[in-house]
Design a protein around this motif. Sequence first.
Motif, PDB file in Angstrom:
ATOM      1  N   SER A 100       0.824  -1.202   0.000  1.00  0.00           N
ATOM      2  CA  SER A 100       0.000   0.000   0.000  1.00  0.00           C
ATOM      3  C   SER A 100       0.860   1.254   0.000  1.00  0.00           C
ATOM      4  O   SER A 100       0.619   2.197  -0.769  1.00  0.00           O
ATOM      5  CB  SER A 100      -0.931  -0.002   1.216  1.00  0.00           C
ATOM      6  N   LEU A 101       1.896   1.272   0.859  1.00  0.00           N
ATOM      7  CA  LEU A 101       2.778   2.438   0.924  1.00  0.00           C
ATOM      8  C   LEU A 101       3.555   2.620  -0.383  1.00  0.00           C
ATOM      9  O   LEU A 101       3.709   3.737  -0.881  1.00  0.00           O
ATOM     10  CB  LEU A 101       3.748   2.290   2.090  1.00  0.00           C
ATOM     11  N   SER A 102       4.044   1.506  -0.944  1.00  0.00           N
ATOM     12  CA  SER A 102       4.816   1.591  -2.182  1.00  0.00           C
ATOM     13  C   SER A 102       3.966   2.096  -3.339  1.00  0.00           C
ATOM     14  O   SER A 102       4.415   2.925  -4.152  1.00  0.00           O
ATOM     15  CB  SER A 102       5.396   0.214  -2.529  1.00  0.00           C
ATOM     16  N   LEU A 103       2.730   1.613  -3.422  1.00  0.00           N
ATOM     17  CA  LEU A 103       1.839   2.065  -4.493  1.00  0.00           C
ATOM     18  C   LEU A 103       1.544   3.565  -4.368  1.00  0.00           C
ATOM     19  O   LEU A 103       1.460   4.277  -5.378  1.00  0.00           O
ATOM     20  CB  LEU A 103       0.535   1.268  -4.456  1.00  0.00           C
ATOM     21  N   ALA A 104       1.376   4.029  -3.125  1.00  0.00           N
ATOM     22  CA  ALA A 104       1.098   5.455  -2.926  1.00  0.00           C
ATOM     23  C   ALA A 104       2.271   6.309  -3.388  1.00  0.00           C
ATOM     24  O   ALA A 104       2.102   7.286  -4.124  1.00  0.00           O
ATOM     25  CB  ALA A 104       0.788   5.715  -1.455  1.00  0.00           C
ATOM     26  N   TRP A 105       3.492   5.954  -2.953  1.00  0.00           N
ATOM     27  CA  TRP A 105       4.672   6.728  -3.346  1.00  0.00           C
ATOM     28  C   TRP A 105       4.919   6.633  -4.847  1.00  0.00           C
ATOM     29  O   TRP A 105       5.323   7.602  -5.495  1.00  0.00           O
ATOM     30  CB  TRP A 105       5.894   6.260  -2.572  1.00  0.00           C
ATOM     31  N   LEU A 106       4.691   5.433  -5.431  1.00  0.00           N
ATOM     32  CA  LEU A 106       4.892   5.265  -6.872  1.00  0.00           C
ATOM     33  C   LEU A 106       3.882   6.102  -7.657  1.00  0.00           C
ATOM     34  O   LEU A 106       4.243   6.750  -8.662  1.00  0.00           O
ATOM     35  CB  LEU A 106       4.757   3.787  -7.243  1.00  0.00           C
ATOM     36  N   ASP A 107       2.642   6.100  -7.212  1.00  0.00           N
ATOM     37  CA  ASP A 107       1.607   6.906  -7.872  1.00  0.00           C
ATOM     38  C   ASP A 107       2.001   8.383  -7.858  1.00  0.00           C
ATOM     39  O   ASP A 107       1.926   9.082  -8.882  1.00  0.00           O
ATOM     40  CB  ASP A 107       0.282   6.693  -7.142  1.00  0.00           C
ATOM     41  N   PHE A 121      -4.971   4.249   7.082  1.00  0.00           N
ATOM     42  CA  PHE A 121      -4.563   2.889   7.409  1.00  0.00           C
ATOM     43  C   PHE A 121      -5.563   1.852   6.934  1.00  0.00           C
ATOM     44  O   PHE A 121      -5.480   0.687   7.332  1.00  0.00           O
ATOM     45  CB  PHE A 121      -4.390   2.758   8.931  1.00  0.00           C
ATOM     46  N   ILE A 122      -6.517   2.282   6.109  1.00  0.00           N
ATOM     47  CA  ILE A 122      -7.574   1.362   5.697  1.00  0.00           C
ATOM     48  C   ILE A 122      -7.725   1.381   4.178  1.00  0.00           C
ATOM     49  O   ILE A 122      -8.226   2.348   3.601  1.00  0.00           O
ATOM     50  CB  ILE A 122      -8.921   1.732   6.363  1.00  0.00           C
ATOM     51  N   ASP A 123      -7.233   0.356   3.530  1.00  0.00           N
ATOM     52  CA  ASP A 123      -7.511   0.082   2.123  1.00  0.00           C
ATOM     53  C   ASP A 123      -7.440  -1.435   1.955  1.00  0.00           C
ATOM     54  O   ASP A 123      -7.180  -2.163   2.921  1.00  0.00           O
ATOM     55  CB  ASP A 123      -6.554   0.818   1.190  1.00  0.00           C
ATOM     56  N   GLU A 124      -7.698  -1.917   0.761  1.00  0.00           N
ATOM     57  CA  GLU A 124      -7.787  -3.368   0.562  1.00  0.00           C
ATOM     58  C   GLU A 124      -6.505  -4.080   0.967  1.00  0.00           C
ATOM     59  O   GLU A 124      -6.529  -5.115   1.630  1.00  0.00           O
ATOM     60  CB  GLU A 124      -8.120  -3.667  -0.896  1.00  0.00           C
ATOM     61  N   SER A 125      -5.356  -3.527   0.577  1.00  0.00           N
ATOM     62  CA  SER A 125      -4.081  -4.154   0.904  1.00  0.00           C
ATOM     63  C   SER A 125      -3.846  -4.168   2.409  1.00  0.00           C
ATOM     64  O   SER A 125      -3.416  -5.175   2.979  1.00  0.00           O
ATOM     65  CB  SER A 125      -2.939  -3.409   0.198  1.00  0.00           C
ATOM     66  N   GLN A 126      -4.140  -3.035   3.060  1.00  0.00           N
ATOM     67  CA  GLN A 126      -3.923  -2.935   4.495  1.00  0.00           C
ATOM     68  C   GLN A 126      -4.848  -3.874   5.271  1.00  0.00           C
ATOM     69  O   GLN A 126      -4.428  -4.562   6.196  1.00  0.00           O
ATOM     70  CB  GLN A 126      -4.153  -1.489   4.951  1.00  0.00           C
ATOM     71  N   VAL A 127      -6.121  -3.909   4.892  1.00  0.00           N
ATOM     72  CA  VAL A 127      -7.076  -4.772   5.579  1.00  0.00           C
ATOM     73  C   VAL A 127      -6.716  -6.237   5.384  1.00  0.00           C
ATOM     74  O   VAL A 127      -6.802  -7.037   6.328  1.00  0.00           O
ATOM     75  CB  VAL A 127      -8.510  -4.484   5.085  1.00  0.00           C
ATOM     76  N   HIS A 128      -6.277  -6.601   4.184  1.00  0.00           N
ATOM     77  CA  HIS A 128      -5.877  -7.992   3.947  1.00  0.00           C
ATOM     78  C   HIS A 128      -4.712  -8.384   4.853  1.00  0.00           C
ATOM     79  O   HIS A 128      -4.689  -9.492   5.412  1.00  0.00           O
ATOM     80  CB  HIS A 128      -5.485  -8.180   2.485  1.00  0.00           C
ATOM     81  N   MET A 129      -3.746  -7.489   5.030  1.00  0.00           N
ATOM     82  CA  MET A 129      -2.612  -7.801   5.890  1.00  0.00           C
ATOM     83  C   MET A 129      -3.056  -7.956   7.336  1.00  0.00           C
ATOM     84  O   MET A 129      -2.606  -8.876   8.055  1.00  0.00           O
ATOM     85  CB  MET A 129      -1.544  -6.713   5.775  1.00  0.00           C
ATOM     86  N   LEU A 130      -3.936  -7.087   7.793  1.00  0.00           N
ATOM     87  CA  LEU A 130      -4.447  -7.196   9.156  1.00  0.00           C
ATOM     88  C   LEU A 130      -5.212  -8.504   9.336  1.00  0.00           C
ATOM     89  O   LEU A 130      -5.099  -9.162  10.390  1.00  0.00           O
ATOM     90  CB  LEU A 130      -5.356  -6.015   9.480  1.00  0.00           C
ATOM     91  N   GLU A 131      -5.996  -8.886   8.333  1.00  0.00           N
ATOM     92  CA  GLU A 131      -6.759 -10.128   8.427  1.00  0.00           C
ATOM     93  C   GLU A 131      -5.829 -11.334   8.526  1.00  0.00           C
ATOM     94  O   GLU A 131      -6.093 -12.276   9.294  1.00  0.00           O
ATOM     95  CB  GLU A 131      -7.682 -10.264   7.221  1.00  0.00           C
ATOM     96  N   ALA A 132      -4.743 -11.314   7.763  1.00  0.00           N
ATOM     97  CA  ALA A 132      -3.783 -12.419   7.842  1.00  0.00           C
ATOM     98  C   ALA A 132      -3.148 -12.495   9.229  1.00  0.00           C
ATOM     99  O   ALA A 132      -2.968 -13.586   9.790  1.00  0.00           O
ATOM    100  CB  ALA A 132      -2.702 -12.242   6.778  1.00  0.00           C
ATOM    101  N   GLN A 133      -2.823 -11.336   9.791  1.00  0.00           N
ATOM    102  CA  GLN A 133      -2.230 -11.313  11.128  1.00  0.00           C
ATOM    103  C   GLN A 133      -3.245 -11.735  12.186  1.00  0.00           C
ATOM    104  O   GLN A 133      -2.919 -12.491  13.108  1.00  0.00           O
ATOM    105  CB  GLN A 133      -1.700  -9.914  11.429  1.00  0.00           C
TER     106      GLN A 133
END
Length: 577
Positions: A31-38, A353-365
């Motif tokens: 999520s962070l990488s996509l934001a900076w790349l965008d 702190f809430i987008d699809e990538s972030q929520v998926h990581m939290l769900e895995a944890q």
Amino acid sequence: MNAETKTAARLTDEFFHASQARAFASLSPASLSLAWLDWAMHLGASPGKQIELLRLAFDHQRELGQYLVECLKASGDPSTVCVEPPETDRRFSDPAWCKWPYNIMHQSFLVTQNWWEEATSDMRGVSRHHLDQVSFWARQLLDMASPGNQLWTNPVALDRTIQQRGMNLMRGGAYFLEDIVRHQAGMPVAGADKFRVGHDVATTPGKVVMRNGLAELIQYAPSTETVRPEPILLIPAWIMKYYILDLSPHNSLVRYLRDQGYTVYCLSWKNPKDEDAERGMDDYLREGFFAALDTINKIQPGRAVHATGYCLGGTLLAIAAAAMARDGDQRLASISLFTAQVDFSEPGEIGLFIDESQVHMLEAQMQRRGYFSADQMASAFQMLRSYDLLWSHVINVYLLGERRPINDLMAWNADTTRMPARMHSEYLRRLYLNNDLSAGRYPVAGRPVSISDIRLPMFAVGTVTDHVAPWRSVYKLHQLYPGELSFVLTSGGHNAGIVNEPGHPRRHYHIRERRPRDPFLPPDEWLAKADLQQGSWWPAWTQWLAGRSGKAEAPPSPGCSDCPSLGDAPGRYVLEK
């Protein structure tokens, strides 16, 4: 590919993503990488923006150079500065920062900060979420580099070190080791032991009249000879201990309501463990709100209830009230919502702190743990207010060697809780990501509910400096609920604005009532037209409740034959760690 292979692949990915979450402090690197790349790609394709930023950098350097010359001419103490810090920025307010060479240091920092603010704003083509993320993380990195955070570039800390011959650093080092030991041992923060639950806070007398696998219900003893026939049910968020509503005797909302002649009930949520991983939002509705309402109806049959929800408890109440309106359930007299969102389209900085990538990581944890830990939530809130909650603590405690005593609200804030994995995932996806509640898609008992179905009078409170539920987001209730609505905007933040007892100095609030046929007012226009009142909003709320309550009568007995007393307040669940 057969089912067993797919399952093995999924479990492998979950294990990897959970490990990744631990390594990156529960933040999604994707999520962070996509934001900076965008941001970087659009900046690279925007020569006009590049020229604008280059010109701004030259202007800043020229202004800083002129300021340096003025410093040299005025023996290091010029009468003006090249950059004024924002009014809310207290980092460089001490007069020592105006002396050479610290004035150049902090002015250089502010110039750099201004440049990055311009660089991470108004970038066309970048998604709003990505641009907000880049701007936020740029501020976090800049805050880390602030000259105030380092001993050798902080004149206040250096003066203290010289005056005390390093004893401040000795004390700060001792405090640092103590904090590490306490954190590792799971102990409360230093000073919190002065606020013992049931002894110093949460002391209003009462009885536990309901307990199930998720919540307890406390019925508080009356303090007046007569009470209003309609009781008040308080529904706190389960991301916090309930006793923020029953802090010390002087600032307890529970005690205040009791003294105003109301029978008060309050839910106390269980602090979930890994075995509660599969408890979802429906469980919190069924075993929390509706179980409490059923118990109150047994103790006080035929009495409508003033239901009051705080934070996520308010969102839960709105969902429950919409379901009751859909089903023709008329057991509520009114609804009060404190810093509670029902539309999550603009949730504020917590949405970073809430987008699809972030929520998926939290769900895995959470899949590995069974719950969302308190430390993860505390870290997110610390970043939202990094200076107030992190860097000011580092400076005052570890550099200046000052351990200031904490108050009851700070001790409560450190008494953290967990959230079940399923509930937290449903909460993030249904409310934040999909915004199902405001769109009329949120299901209760398999059927969607709509806030627009509610016809009960409503009282809502937002707070000016709320970082969790920004008041303009809370205000969106006006667009979803068509009925009678009194809205209050009070000074303070998410917690301090609600713990707002009469007599507290420097408090004020705006209030305005919206009738069913009144036109919609945008939030800023509402603020311009709302009445400004000094003091606490609590009396205005109890006056509002009184206008929707019957004549006083004898108070009810504690519990009933079907709901006998299960022990004294504050109960068992609030003491669980």
